[in-house]
Design an enzyme around this catalytic site. Structure first.
Site, PDB file in Angstrom:
ATOM      1  N   GLU A 421       0.808  -1.219   0.000  1.00  0.00           N
ATOM      2  CA  GLU A 421       0.000   0.000   0.000  1.00  0.00           C
ATOM      3  C   GLU A 421       0.846   1.276   0.000  1.00  0.00           C
ATOM      4  OE1 GLU A 421      -3.081   0.227  -0.405  1.00  0.00           O
ATOM      5  OE2 GLU A 421      -3.950  -1.706   0.098  1.00  0.00           O
ATOM      6  N   GLU A 452       7.480 -21.861   8.107  1.00  0.00           N
ATOM      7  CA  GLU A 452       7.689 -20.995   9.261  1.00  0.00           C
ATOM      8  C   GLU A 452       8.711 -21.576  10.235  1.00  0.00           C
ATOM      9  OE1 GLU A 452       4.707 -21.608  12.821  1.00  0.00           O
ATOM     10  OE2 GLU A 452       3.605 -21.014  11.030  1.00  0.00           O
TER      11      GLU A 452
END
Length: 618
Positions: A421, A452
């Site tokens: 953004e 992960e």
């Protein structure tokens, strides 16, 4: 019939899997084969944990007896986390059995006999794909190539096929007709017109492209100049990669053993001879020989070694980066310890939502929103730590540095979202704020098994993104103990960047204090206590909302303080569509009091850069 092994003779199981098939061999201590067979392909990176266990159980069901040690190597088991995942799956099928779990390159290298004096060894593999993999006597490894037929696999069957397709089409364009190689390719694919190659090539499977190498070798035997040049170039690339791999293991000119393997090499003696000649020309003390036996015997050798407690380390990463960054990362004990989760709100049950499954929808809405109302006060208690991070981000931006987020799952996705953004909101360069998610791009929309848990992958990501002293890393982990995030923090610290940890487990404060190595310590801790989730353990809820709020604070305030905002208006937005251009006009009118026509003229004259238009009008 094969004689049964004696009671005292150890039974060793070797498994080697790739994209074509899985080869299995059960032998006794004397090396006599008890059972040998082929089964389905097995590429670890393409298999779920359940598929992997099914595959191994199918193998186990076909064995006449239980092994006493196992060596297993699968294609796609690249990282330490991949290999640990493979080891765990193997031990679920054969519990309590000593096991070496690695990749198919290690097993092939282990299949070659070892000389009296250990020297660096490089496996030069050319089959459907290609790769060079080497190991030094001290355990260091190096890998060159093996990145698939689009961006790698130089000198493989697939690469030879692709080069042939491009060459014959260029021949057609330059001469107005196809030569012997082009005609042979059309015949092999049963096409009548060269234009039929166009739609086929867009969707052609890798194996069909690789099969064209057979045609190239056949034409080269008939002295076709174009086919001979393609093979000559391929041999040169393989030799170049082999020597580059050797350079990572030892000094130029030191003795190195090069072992040639793969169907392209072993089935085409003239080609193998050319590769051998070029390696010897490039590396003066090269010892070059083909692999004599099946590479599954390397898996058997690894099993024998682990039984004798003499197996080479097979959980070491085998990428070039890992060879440079060895030894492999070992997380601090206080972070690894699962006890740190015991008191974490992210794992506890929320007493207010015990009857969640019996609430009507209106009650569920009221409950969830009342829980979300707890988030801002919890974040406000962390304002000093957030202020510290914002100040460091401002400093980074002013010095040309960057802000990085690193996380897994929801945490990683939110970091990528915030980073994406920034360019349209503040007209900032795309690289100024970057989101890194464990498992890479695919993990944005689907889970990547084991991603992960790979601390080394987090460190490697920092290496590839080239973090430096002017940069900031914010590691995001709801529970606070995600190994990928800690690996990223460790490498970022090592490179001099400022590091912060954002999590929602207050127990991490005490865990971090127990870390004695400063390379593992984040320089800032942001740990809001937002309490247990409404849905136990679902950290996409309050923890996710809190993460988004904190990231909003960091980037919005840092951008504001570095001149991207005037009053409360985005004067550096990128007006890339009709809505944003209208907003740009309104911003300029609000700031200057000019007419829309004057604002439009100023914006058009500055290429729709609001701040420049504002300064012009002001």
């Amino acid at each position: 019939m094969t004689p049964a092994p004696s009671v005292t003779s150890p039974v060793l199981l070797g498994i080697e899997g790739g994209g074509t098939r899985t080869t299995v061999r059960l032998v006794d201590g004397a090396g006599t084969t008890i059972k040998a067979f082929h089964t389905h392909p097995a590429v670890l990176s393409l298999m779920t944990d359940r598929e992997l266990r099914w595959h191994l159980r199918d193998i186990a069901s076909r064995l006449p007896q239980r092994p006493q040690a196992i060596g297993i190597g699968l294609a796609g088991a690249r990282t330490a986390a991949d290999q640990e995942r493979l080891r765990r799956a193997t031990l679920r099928v054969w519990p309590g059995i000593p096991c070496v779990a690695t990749n198919d390159l290690e097993t092939a290298l282990a299949a070659a006999p070892v000389g009296k004096k250990e020297i660096p060894r490089v496996l030069v593999l050319s089959g459907t794909g290609s790769c060079c993999f080497g190991r030094a006597p001290d355990g260091r490894t190096a890998k060159v190539g093996g990145r698939g037929h689009i961006i790698g696999d130089r000198g493989s069957a697939c690469d030879i096929g692709l080069r042939a397709l491009r060459a014959v089409m260029a021949d057609l364009d330059h001469r107005g007709r196809m030569g012997p190689l082009g005609a042979a390719i059309l015949n092999a694919l049963m096409f009548n017109d060269p234009d039929q190659l166009i739609p086929w090539s867009v969707h052609a499977p890798k194996t069909e492209i690789a099969n064209l190498a057979i045609t190239v070798f056949a034409l080269a035997q008939k002295k076709d100049a174009l086919a001979k040049k393609i093979l000559s170039d391929s041999a040169a690339m393989l030799a170049e990669d082999a020597c580059a791999c050797a350079c990572q293991l030892t000094e130029d000119g030191a003795p190195v053993e090069f072992i040639l393997n793969g169907g392209v090499m072993l089935r085409n003696p003239a080609f193998m001879k050319d590769v051998t000649r070029r390696i010897r020309k490039c590396w003066s003390k090269a010892r070059v020989s083909p692999l004599q036996g099946p590479s599954v015997l390397g898996a058997v050798n690894l099993a024998r070694g682990v039984l004798l407690n003499a197996a080479p380390s097979s959980t070491r990463q085998t990428s070039r980066v890992a060879a440079q960054a060895s030894p492999a990362l070992e997380l601090p004990a206080s972070i690894v310890d699962l006890a740190v989760l015991k008191d974490s709100p992210t794992e506890k049950r929320n007493p207010r939502s015990m009857t969640l499954d019996r609430l009507n929808v209106i009650q569920g809405i009221e409950l969830m929103l009342s829980e979300d109302a707890l988030i801002p006060p919890a974040i406000l208690k962390e304002k000093r730590a957030i202020n510290q991070v914002v100040a460091q981000v401002m400093l980074a931006f002013e010095n040309g540095g960057r802000l990085f987020y690193a996380g897994a799952g929801t945490s990683g996705r939110l970091g990528v979202l915030d980073a994406s953004e920034i360019p349209p909101t503040f007209r900032a360069p795309r690289e100024q704020v970057q989101g890194i998610i464990a498992g890479g791009r695919q993990a944005l929309w689907s889970a990547v098994e084991g991603a992960e848990d790979d601390a080394q992958a987090g460190a490697t990501a920092m290496t590839h993104r080239q973090l430096g002293p002017d940069d900031v890393l914010v590691g995001i982990a709801a529970s606070g103990r995600t190994p990928f995030v800690w690996g990223a923090i460790h490498e970022a610290n090592r490179r001099g960047a400022f590091t912060a940890l954002l999590c929602f487990n207050p127990a991490m404060r005490a865990a971090v204090k127990k870390i004695h190595d400063s390379a593992w310590q984040p320089q800032a801790l942001i740990i809001p206590n937002v309490g247990p989730e409404v849905l136990t353990g679902s950290t996409r809820l309050k923890s996710g909302t809190a993460t988004k709020l904190v990231l909003n604070l960091i980037t919005t305030l840092a951008m504001t303080r570095t001149g991207k905002v005037i009053s409360n208006l985005m004067v550096d937005l990128n007006p890339s569509n009709v809505k944003l251009r209208d907003r740009a006009l309104r911003i300029l009118v609000d700031l200057t009091g000019c007419t829309r026509d004057a604002a439009r003229e100023a914006l058009q004259s500055t290429g729709w850069q609001v701040k420049d238009a504002y300064l012009k009008l002001k």
